[in-house]
Design an enzyme around this catalytic site. Structure first.
Site, PDB file in Angstrom:
ATOM      1  NE  ARG A   1     -23.865 -42.430  46.669  1.00  0.00           N
ATOM      2  CZ  ARG A   1     -23.024 -43.076  45.874  1.00  0.00           C
ATOM      3  NH1 ARG A   1     -23.488 -43.881  44.929  1.00  0.00           N
ATOM      4  NH2 ARG A   1     -21.728 -42.899  45.988  1.00  0.00           N
TER       5      ARG A   1
ATOM      6  CE  LYS B   1     -21.953 -48.313  46.741  1.00  0.00           C
ATOM      7  NZ  LYS B   1     -23.401 -48.059  46.656  1.00  0.00           N
TER       8      LYS B   1
ATOM      9  CB  SER C   1     -27.042 -48.932  40.073  1.00  0.00           C
ATOM     10  OG  SER C   1     -26.850 -47.646  40.587  1.00  0.00           O
TER      11      SER C   1
END
Length: 203
Positions: free
Chosen positions: A32, A130, A101
């Site tokens: 990622r 995050k 997701s």
């Protein structure tokens, strides 16, 4: 044929981590990368792919489905925003599996409408990675999601630690995804080994 995921799903932000940790026995790893040029990301995908092939690991490319196709990868992971802009026909034509997701029922409906190869649910616990607009899902959401998606594998993510992983898998998740509990650990190699032992001992 239903996909079978390794119960330990490592997520890293560069190919150097792949080279460092995959040889320890990691069998499922997501690359990622954010904020780099396509050329730089393509180079890292290439590097990670070679390492995964050498060690029998499955590489999942986050977001960058065009680069995944170009580099001959076999798996991508898309967030909801990525999903909206992706050419799903091109992804499937390239023979690429796809994870999606989800954070709520609306997103789950959207994910299921594209026949994903796995569904990710998060955040299960508070996460420092995050800022999230969603409250932590908690363990109780895992069996609910599993019932809704049926045979599709379920990946749990968000705030997971090596001590929380067995509970997540016992609740019904097929795989537990981890970022900070390994990448920010003082000894990432040893923590990776602990994750491997912890997750594979109960499946």
């Amino acid at each position: 044929m239903t996909l079978v995921l390794d119960p330990f799903y490592l997520i890293v932000d560069n190919a150097a981590w792949v080279r460092r940790l995959v040889p320890l026995g990691v069998k499922l790893v997501q690359l990622r990368i954010k904020g780099e040029s396509d050329a730089a990301i393509a180079s890292q995908i290439r590097e990670a792919k070679i390492c995964c092939e050498q060690h029998g690991a499955q590489l999942v490319v986050n977001d960058h489905w065009r680069l995944a196709i170009a580099e001959g990868c076999t798996f991508v992971h898309l967030g909801q925003e990525d999903l909206a802009g992706a050419d799903l026909t091109a992804i499937r034509k390239a023979g690429i599996r796809m994870g999606v997701s989800t954070h709520d029922h609306t997103e789950l409906d959207q994910a299921l409408s594209v026949a994903p190869d796995y569904v990710a649910l998060g955040p299960i616990y508070p996460t420092v990675l995050k800022q999230m607009p969603w409250a932590p899902q908690g363990l109780s959401r895992i069996p609910e999601w599993k019932q809704l998606i049926g045979e599709i594998p379920l990946v749990a993510i968000g705030g997971l630690t090596v001590d929380r992983a067995p509970g997540v898998l016992a609740a019904g998740a097929d795989s537990a995804a981890v970022v900070t509990d390994i990448l920010r650990h003082p000894d990432p190699e040893q923590q990776t080994r602990r994750w491997i032992l912890s997750t594979r001992a109960i499946v």
